[in-house]
Structure formats: structure tokens, C-alpha cells
Design a protein around this motif. Structure first.
Motif, PDB file in Angstrom:
ATOM      1  N   GLY A   1       0.713  -1.207   0.078  1.00  0.00           N
ATOM      2  CA  GLY A   1      -0.030   0.046   0.010  1.00  0.00           C
ATOM      3  C   GLY A   1       0.817   1.303  -0.085  1.00  0.00           C
ATOM      4  O   GLY A   1       1.964   1.354   0.227  1.00  0.00           O
ATOM      5  N   VAL A   2       0.210   2.182   0.018  1.00  0.00           N
ATOM      6  CA  VAL A   2       0.839   3.621  -0.122  1.00  0.00           C
ATOM      7  C   VAL A   2       0.016   4.599   0.896  1.00  0.00           C
ATOM      8  O   VAL A   2      -0.996   4.594   1.359  1.00  0.00           O
ATOM      9  N   ASP A   3       0.870   5.243   1.568  1.00  0.00           N
ATOM     10  CA  ASP A   3       0.770   6.387   2.843  1.00  0.00           C
ATOM     11  C   ASP A   3       1.131   7.714   2.491  1.00  0.00           C
ATOM     12  O   ASP A   3       2.018   7.834   2.038  1.00  0.00           O
ATOM     13  N   LEU A   4       0.108   8.529   2.738  1.00  0.00           N
ATOM     14  CA  LEU A   4       0.503  10.216   2.273  1.00  0.00           C
ATOM     15  C   LEU A   4       0.698  10.737   3.792  1.00  0.00           C
ATOM     16  O   LEU A   4      -0.357  10.608   4.703  1.00  0.00           O
ATOM     17  N   ASP A   5       1.870  11.434   4.124  1.00  0.00           N
ATOM     18  CA  ASP A   5       2.131  12.225   5.360  1.00  0.00           C
ATOM     19  C   ASP A   5       2.302  13.631   4.591  1.00  0.00           C
ATOM     20  O   ASP A   5       3.591  14.056   5.056  1.00  0.00           O
ATOM     21  N   TRP A   6       1.122  14.492   4.576  1.00  0.00           N
ATOM     22  CA  TRP A   6       1.335  15.740   3.973  1.00  0.00           C
ATOM     23  C   TRP A   6       1.265  16.578   5.291  1.00  0.00           C
ATOM     24  O   TRP A   6       0.052  16.749   5.896  1.00  0.00           O
ATOM     25  N   GLU A   7       2.293  17.196   5.712  1.00  0.00           N
ATOM     26  CA  GLU A   7       2.152  18.164   6.936  1.00  0.00           C
ATOM     27  C   GLU A   7       2.399  19.580   6.639  1.00  0.00           C
ATOM     28  O   GLU A   7       3.635  20.029   6.459  1.00  0.00           O
ATOM     29  N   PHE A   8       1.527  20.360   6.495  1.00  0.00           N
ATOM     30  CA  PHE A   8      -0.004  20.012   6.569  1.00  0.00           C
ATOM     31  C   PHE A   8      -0.785  20.819   5.238  1.00  0.00           C
ATOM     32  O   PHE A   8      -0.213  21.816   4.950  1.00  0.00           O
TER      33      PHE A   8
ATOM     34  N   THR B   1      -3.909   4.890   2.630  1.00  0.00           N
ATOM     35  CA  THR B   1      -3.825   5.531   3.932  1.00  0.00           C
ATOM     36  C   THR B   1      -3.123   6.829   3.903  1.00  0.00           C
ATOM     37  O   THR B   1      -2.399   7.242   3.101  1.00  0.00           O
ATOM     38  N   ALA B   2      -3.406   7.655   5.062  1.00  0.00           N
ATOM     39  CA  ALA B   2      -2.823   8.893   5.299  1.00  0.00           C
ATOM     40  C   ALA B   2      -2.642   9.220   6.695  1.00  0.00           C
ATOM     41  O   ALA B   2      -3.425   8.827   7.497  1.00  0.00           O
TER      42      ALA B   2
ATOM     43  N   MET C   1     -10.732   6.265   1.183  1.00  0.00           N
ATOM     44  CA  MET C   1      -9.443   5.663   2.273  1.00  0.00           C
ATOM     45  C   MET C   1      -9.729   4.570   2.806  1.00  0.00           C
ATOM     46  O   MET C   1     -10.951   4.309   3.419  1.00  0.00           O
ATOM     47  N   ASP C   2      -8.582   3.671   3.088  1.00  0.00           N
ATOM     48  CA  ASP C   2      -8.809   2.534   3.711  1.00  0.00           C
ATOM     49  C   ASP C   2      -8.823   3.237   5.212  1.00  0.00           C
ATOM     50  O   ASP C   2      -9.684   2.484   6.019  1.00  0.00           O
ATOM     51  N   TRP C   3      -7.869   3.898   5.747  1.00  0.00           N
ATOM     52  CA  TRP C   3      -8.073   4.689   6.991  1.00  0.00           C
ATOM     53  C   TRP C   3      -7.130   5.768   7.001  1.00  0.00           C
ATOM     54  O   TRP C   3      -6.503   5.902   6.124  1.00  0.00           O
ATOM     55  N   VAL C   4      -7.335   6.602   7.801  1.00  0.00           N
ATOM     56  CA  VAL C   4      -6.328   7.522   8.133  1.00  0.00           C
ATOM     57  C   VAL C   4      -5.654   7.690   9.603  1.00  0.00           C
ATOM     58  O   VAL C   4      -6.485   6.911  10.529  1.00  0.00           O
ATOM     59  N   SER C   5      -4.714   8.240   9.824  1.00  0.00           N
ATOM     60  CA  SER C   5      -4.016   8.069  11.314  1.00  0.00           C
ATOM     61  C   SER C   5      -3.685   9.529  11.721  1.00  0.00           C
ATOM     62  O   SER C   5      -2.790   9.835  11.478  1.00  0.00           O
ATOM     63  N   PRO C   6      -4.792   9.801  12.751  1.00  0.00           N
ATOM     64  CA  PRO C   6      -4.377  11.237  13.555  1.00  0.00           C
ATOM     65  C   PRO C   6      -2.899  11.068  14.515  1.00  0.00           C
ATOM     66  O   PRO C   6      -2.818   9.946  15.129  1.00  0.00           O
TER      67      PRO C   6
ATOM     68  N   GLU D   1     -13.852   3.451  12.644  1.00  0.00           N
ATOM     69  CA  GLU D   1     -13.383   2.288  11.769  1.00  0.00           C
ATOM     70  C   GLU D   1     -12.470   2.769  10.838  1.00  0.00           C
ATOM     71  O   GLU D   1     -11.574   1.820  10.326  1.00  0.00           O
ATOM     72  N   LYS D   2     -12.262   4.035  10.569  1.00  0.00           N
ATOM     73  CA  LYS D   2     -11.578   4.469   9.458  1.00  0.00           C
ATOM     74  C   LYS D   2     -10.294   5.267  10.353  1.00  0.00           C
ATOM     75  O   LYS D   2      -9.527   5.840   9.637  1.00  0.00           O
ATOM     76  N   LEU D   3     -10.214   5.207  11.551  1.00  0.00           N
ATOM     77  CA  LEU D   3      -9.256   6.022  12.337  1.00  0.00           C
ATOM     78  C   LEU D   3      -8.217   5.130  13.023  1.00  0.00           C
ATOM     79  O   LEU D   3      -8.829   4.121  13.515  1.00  0.00           O
TER      80      LEU D   3
END
Length: 395
Positions: free
Chosen positions: A154-161, A197-198, A224-229, A272-274
Motif C-alpha cells: 500500500g501507499v501512505d500520504l504524510d502531508w504536513e499540512f 492511507t494517510a 481511504m482505507d483509513w487515516v491516522s491522526p 473504523e476509519k481511524l
């Protein structure tokens, strides 16, 4: 999250205003956690147990104990300025190959994701990339190509911010087009779809690094499959007083994980998305007066550890506390630890606070949790505690 130079996630987090969705801040401590029966989405026993592996740290991928994780994220690659294709240096190519090769045959198995961005990346590059359909397409195609080439899941985006409403609107388009591209690629090539994810700010709307804006909840739900606060870096050396790095609760402000997670759910992102972020490091201060040493004590700079950012990894904190015979305090109100000796003060998480935070995530029905970052734990102590607590059946 940090980059190769361990740049802090947030420099101005303390200025998150109470005015933003103040109705989410409970006036009564009994309102801080729901009953199990009130949660619309019961948490999965297995869920997501993730961690980021910074390519610049000293822990080798082959030494990762996969018993405690379901997903490991490679951190980070960056898009090239101007072309927006992923920039893979010779060092990156070696590191990625080492990472994927070491983990693809591990038992128990884990899924691997390629994370793009990080706390030290230039947000303007992401803003420009997301601003047109053409540049988004170039970026998306590059991420798919690289992920498939190296065997990521998979791929994950970490755009801050994202800095404003326009960025957030473009982020929604990016999520939509990225998701469609992943589905199409999987269908054409008859392969399992790559996860999408992101990593996101701890709260669904915020003002730091720009004006008041909100994440695109509808797009997150749909694509999104999920996002990660990122539920950490709440306080740090940019302030002249001590503070908790990852407070679960704070009755005096909105700077807490409880507030952040509730804001996401109220914005319309289902639990369930967090996937809730947890730190494997603490933040340090030099006390102005060693005799005034509680949370909120006046400080005059950074304490022990990394001299530029005032950070210490969890294993370093334990060694420091033992070596100096520091006083260790568990703060029940914030569900956090701090220690002090002389004019040195450290705010961090330990076994008890991690256990309570995982129970919080289970109670709210979250998809799971992630750690920043591998290599900072002490003999897998907190990783073990989090995994055991997550998997344990409790009423």
C-alpha cells in the motif's frame, strides 16, 4: 512525524484554539469516555497494529519483531519538485529493497506500506502537486509504479499540512483519483488492490500552519482505507513551560487525544476509519526552578536528549531515569508520565499510559493504532504492551 533530521511534527501546536469546536471539550470528566454500548462501530479484535520504520534510524528491518504488528510503513520518500514523481535516490533504493526483502517472508507476516512526505517535507510541494488534475495524475502514477516495483502492499500520504480550504479541497480530489487509480490498476493487472492511507493532524480541523480549515471527511470515508491522526507533539521546546507530549485528556484545552479523536468522529469519519498515533519518544525541558517541577512548570529551554528539538527516545528515557535516579510521576488526569531530576524534565508515555490509551481506542471502536517510530522502544516493551492490550478481550 520526523524526517532524517528528526524535525518536530508541530512547532505551534500549543496555539490550537479552544474556540475550534469547543463543544467537543467535556465539562465533566465523566463525559470523557463513552460506554461500550454507545459506540456505533465495535472495534475489531485484530485491527491495525502499525509502526513507521524511518529509513535513517539504526534498527535493521530484519530485527523487527513482527509478532507485535500487522503493518509496517517505510518512511519516507518525497516527490520531486516540479515533476512530482517520487524521488528515489541510490540510498533510498538500497534501503527500500532491504526493508521489503526483510519483511516479505517474516512469520507472522506483516503488510508493508510506502509512506510519502513526513514532518520535514515542504508542504508547498504537496500543495502544488495537488492543485491540478495533471500533476495529481503524475504523482499518483509514480506512487503506484514504485509501490509495485518494490512489492509494497500500500501507499501512505504524510502531508504536513494542507494550509487552507483550497488545499483541503484538492486533497479530497487527490484521494478520489488515487483510489480510482488503485482500483483500476488492480483490476487490469488482476492483483490485490494497494492500500491507501494517510497520516493526518490529531484533530479534524485546526489553525496551525495556516488558517482554520477542515479535512475532507466525505472523501476520507469513501476513498481511504483509513487515516491516522498523529496524537503526539502536543507540547514541546517551543513553549516556555513543561507539557505532556501526548495527553489523553486535558480539561483545560483542546490539546488532547480525546478531543482530537472525538473531533474526527463528529466530523463524520467513522471510528473504523481511524488509526490512533502513539509516540515512542518524549519531550524535554530545562526547568527554570528545579523546585517547581510539575506539568506547566516554567522552563528556560530544552532538557536532556536531542539538543535541537528537546526529544528523547523511550529507551533513552528509561536509561536516563535509572542512571540519574529521577523522580517518576504518573499523571492520572492526562494519562501520561513525566520525570524530573535537578533542572531536567521529561514528558513521555510508559506501560501504564500506553495500556490506557489502547483501551481508549478499543472503547471508541477505532480501527487500530500506530507507533512513531520503530527503533525508539526499549526491548519492544511498549510494542508488547500495546499489542497485548489490543488483543485482550475485556468487557
Amino acid at each position: 512525524m520526523a524526517t532524517k533530521n528528526f524535525i518536530p511534527l508541530c512547532i505551534l501546536l500549543i496555539y490550537q484554539t479552544v474556540a475550534e469546536s469547543s463543544n467537543l471539550q467535556p465539562s465533566n470528566p465523566s463525559d470523557w469516555s463513552p460506554s461500550i454500548s454507545s459506540i456505533p462501530y465495535p472495534s475489531s479484535l485484530h485491527g491495525i497494529q502499525a509502526a513507521y520504520w524511518p529509513s535513517f534510524n539504526e534498527i535493521s528491518p530484519s530485527s523487527i519483531d513482527t509478532k507485535y504488528f500487522t503493518h509496517i510503513l517505510y518512511a519516507f520518500l518525497l516527490p520531486e519538485i516540479g515533476t512530482y514523481k517520487l524521488d528515489i535516490t541510490p540510498i533510498d533504493q538500497t534501503k527500500i529493497s532491504e526493508f521489503v526483502d526483510a519483511l516479505r517472508t517474516r512469520n507472522p507476516p506483516v503488510k508493508t506500506l510506502l509512506s510519502i512526505g513526513g514532518g520535514g517535507s515542504d508542504p508547498a510541494v504537496f500543495s502544488n502537486m495537488a492543485s491540478t488534475k495533471h500533476t495529481r495524475e503524475i504523482f499518483i502514477n509514480s506512487t503506484v509504479e514504485v509501490a509495485r516495483k518494490f512489492g509494497f502492499d500500500g501507499v501512505d500520504l504524510d502531508w504536513e499540512f494542507p494550509a487552507n480550504d483550497q488545499d483541503m479541497s484538492n486533497l479530497a480530489l487527490l484521494f478520489k483519483e488515487w483510489s480510482i487509480a488503485l482500483h483500476n490498476e488492480a483490476k487490469i493487472n488482476r492483483r490485490s488492490r494497494l492500500l491507501l492511507t494517510a497520516a493526518v493532524y490529531y484533530a479534524s480541523k485546526f489553525t496551525v500552519y495556516g488558517g482554520l480549515r477542515s479535512y475532507p471527511a466525505r472523501a476520507i470515508n469513501k476513498y481511504m482505507d483509513w487515516v491516522s491522526p498523529m496524537c503526539f507533539d502536543y507540547h514541546g521546546s517551543w513553549e516556555n513551560f513543561t507539557g505532556v507530549n501526548a495527553a489523553l485528556y486535558d480539561p483545560k484545552s483542546n490539546i488532547s487525544t480525546n478531543y482530537g479523536i472525538r473531533s474526527w468522529i463528529q466530523a463524520g469519519v467513522p471510528p473504523e476509519k481511524l488509526v490512533m498515533g502513539l509516540p515512542l519518544y518524549g519531550r524535554t525541558w530545562k526547568l527554570k526552578d528545579p523546585n517547581v517541577n510539575g506539568i506547566g512548570a516554567p522552563a528556560v529551554g530544552v532538557g536532556p536528549g536531542d539538543g535541537s528539538s528537546g526529544t528523547m527516545d523511550y529507551y533513552q528515557i528509561l536509561d536516563f531515569n535509572n542512571g540519574t535516579r529521577a523522580t517518576v510521576v504518573f499523571d492520572r488526569l492526562s494519562v501520561s508520565y513525566y520525570s524530573y531530576v535537578g533542572d531536567s524534565w521529561i514528558g513521555y508515555d510508559d506501560v501504564r499510559s500506553i495500556q490506557k490509551k489502547i483501551r481508549f481506542a478499543r472503547t471508541w471502536g477505532l480501527r487500530g493504532y500506530f507507533f512513531w517510530a520503530l527503533g525508539k522502544d526499549k526491548d519492544w516493551t511498549l510494542s508488547i504492551q500495546a499489542s497485548n492490550t489490543w488483543r485482550h478481550q475485556w468487557p
